[in-house]
Design a protein around this motif. Structure first.
Motif, PDB file in Angstrom:
ATOM      1  N   ASN B  60      43.595 -25.092  60.704  1.00 12.49           N
ATOM      2  CA  ASN B  60      44.971 -25.033  61.172  1.00 12.49           C
ATOM      3  C   ASN B  60      45.769 -23.961  60.444  1.00 12.49           C
ATOM      4  N   GLU B  61      45.195 -23.485  59.345  1.00 11.89           N
ATOM      5  CA  GLU B  61      45.840 -22.450  58.564  1.00 11.89           C
ATOM      6  C   GLU B  61      45.291 -21.092  59.005  1.00 11.89           C
ATOM      7  N   TYR B  87      43.754 -19.185  63.941  1.00 13.61           N
ATOM      8  CA  TYR B  87      43.965 -20.576  63.558  1.00 13.61           C
ATOM      9  C   TYR B  87      43.981 -21.443  64.808  1.00 13.61           C
ATOM     10  N   ASP B  89      46.212 -24.258  66.808  1.00 19.91           N
ATOM     11  CA  ASP B  89      47.555 -24.835  66.807  1.00 19.91           C
ATOM     12  C   ASP B  89      47.482 -26.358  66.913  1.00 19.91           C
ATOM     13  N   GLU B  90      48.660 -27.007  66.995  1.00 18.89           N
ATOM     14  CA  GLU B  90      48.672 -28.478  66.923  1.00 18.89           C
ATOM     15  C   GLU B  90      47.918 -29.134  68.086  1.00 18.89           C
ATOM     16  N   TRP B 110      49.844 -13.500  55.806  1.00 22.60           N
ATOM     17  CA  TRP B 110      50.278 -14.861  56.092  1.00 22.60           C
ATOM     18  C   TRP B 110      50.742 -15.511  54.810  1.00 22.60           C
ATOM     19  N   ASN B 111      51.936 -16.098  54.854  1.00 26.02           N
ATOM     20  CA  ASN B 111      52.373 -16.961  53.771  1.00 26.02           C
ATOM     21  C   ASN B 111      52.354 -16.272  52.408  1.00 26.02           C
ATOM     22  N   PRO B 117      57.993 -19.345  53.551  1.00 22.71           N
ATOM     23  CA  PRO B 117      56.703 -20.035  53.680  1.00 22.71           C
ATOM     24  C   PRO B 117      56.307 -20.177  55.146  1.00 22.71           C
ATOM     25  N   ASP B 118      54.999 -20.247  55.388  1.00 23.81           N
ATOM     26  CA  ASP B 118      54.449 -20.433  56.725  1.00 23.81           C
ATOM     27  C   ASP B 118      54.983 -19.414  57.728  1.00 23.81           C
ATOM     28  N   GLU B 119      55.054 -18.184  57.283  1.00 25.12           N
ATOM     29  CA  GLU B 119      55.427 -17.110  58.195  1.00 25.12           C
ATOM     30  C   GLU B 119      54.517 -15.922  57.929  1.00 25.12           C
ATOM     31  N   THR B 130      57.066 -15.989  63.009  1.00 20.39           N
ATOM     32  CA  THR B 130      56.711 -17.390  62.843  1.00 20.39           C
ATOM     33  C   THR B 130      55.209 -17.553  63.089  1.00 20.39           C
ATOM     34  N   LYS B 131      54.732 -18.791  62.910  1.00 22.97           N
ATOM     35  CA  LYS B 131      53.281 -18.993  62.962  1.00 22.97           C
ATOM     36  C   LYS B 131      52.687 -18.589  64.306  1.00 22.97           C
TER      37      LYS B 131
END
Lengths: 151, 169
Positions: B60-61, B87, B89-90, B110-111, B117-119, B130-131
């Motif tokens: 997921n990362e 990655y 996604d959900e 990434w990050n 964070p998480d961008e 964004t992700k």
């Protein structure tokens, strides 16, 4: 941005974003056979190397054409090199990095208007080999970090 | 002489000559036509997919994966290294983003910044995404990161072309 038509026209449009200059310094000579081989190899290596750095930070770096000079004549070159650099710092470029495998620039670096980055290079080998590739990758990521610290 | 229409010698010669001439013309024209439309018949290289990574490695990362493709630039062929942030996604869908900043072409990370964070972050001019690769407004980039076409076959992820997502926000 490389020194080609496409990249440079992009640079001209976006000058305010690009403030870093990279110049590879490449010695060559014809006195000794062994030295020629090493220099030819190191030229290839350095070209590959700066291309990788350029790829990483394309949007903020201009990679100038290589600066060639006869090996062993570093002291005579500083004036001409400074002319090169000056021409571009007027644009302006804020950061100037000069990359070389030639150890002679270490001593001359105080006379040069820019950061001379001396890299301990490989003497010979196969550039396609995984050894050379991982060497380049490793160094590129560290140099990239160093450049970022100047920004 | 009977009433039946008979082929005269002159007609017979005419027919045979036309026939033979036609064959010869066809024999010459066919390769020429083939040459002319050859570019159309060539399989396009655009739709080619390259094996990148086993699906099981995708988390997921976002992770960065490299692969190599043969690139033809006019007559100059070379091997080009490509890479992507990949990655799930959900919904478990695989997302493969091009790491090339849409501003001026730096490589995004990434990050990498504590304050974002998480961008995805572009170290050159502070561009952020964004992700899902959409650019954050009021940062230099004006378009989302391109998305790679992807397919999974026998547990292997294949990536194709990076598709630009227009001018975005």
């Amino acid at each position: 941005m490389k020194w080609n038509q496409h990249d440079i026209s992009q640079y001209v449009e976006a000058k305010e974003y690009i403030d870093t200059l990279i110049v590879p310094l490449i010695p060559f000579g014809a006195k000794k056979d062994e030295q020629m081989k090493t220099q030819a190899f190191q030229k290839e290596l350095l070209t590959m190397f700066v291309n990788e750095i350029e790829k990483e930070y394309k949007g903020r770096i201009v990679l100038l054409p290589e600066y060639y000079y006869l090996s062993g004549k570093v002291n005579e070159e500083t004036a001409r090199l400074n002319h090169w650099v000056e021409e571009f710092t007027e644009l302006p470029f804020e950061h100037v990095f000069l990359f070389t495998f030639d150890v002679n620039w270490r001593k001359a670096s105080k006379d040069v208007d820019g950061e001379v980055i001396w890299l301990p290079g490989l003497q010979s080998g196969n550039l396609q080999s995984s050894e050379a590739q991982s060497f380049i990758k490793e160094q590129v990521s560290q140099i990239a970090e160093m450049i970022r610290s100047y920004w | 002489m009977s009433d039946k229409k008979q082929v005269s010698r002159r007609q017979f010669l005419n027919y045979t000559l036309t026939g033979v001439g036609g064959f010869m013309a066809a024999g010459m024209l066919a390769p020429m036509v083939r040459f002319a439309i050859d570019p159309v018949l060539k399989p396009s290289a655009a739709g080619e997919f390259a094996a990148v990574v086993e699906e099981s490695e995708i988390t997921n990362e976002p992770q960065r994966f490299n692969w190599k493709v043969d690139q033809k630039d006019g007559w100059y062929e070379s091997e080009v290294e490509k890479n992507a942030w990949v990655y799930k996604d959900e919904n478990g869908e695989i997302v493969a983003l091009s790491p090339i900043c849409t501003h001026l072409g730096c490589t995004v990370d990434w990050n990498s910044q504590e304050q974002f964070p998480d961008e995805f972050y572009c170290p050159c001019h502070g561009g952020r995404y964004t992700k899902d690769g959409v650019n954050v407004p009021n940062t230099p980039p004006t378009a989302p990161l391109p998305v790679y076409e992807h397919k999974v076959e026998e547990g292997m992820l294949y990536l194709g072309q990076a598709i630009s997502r227009g001018s975005g926000i």
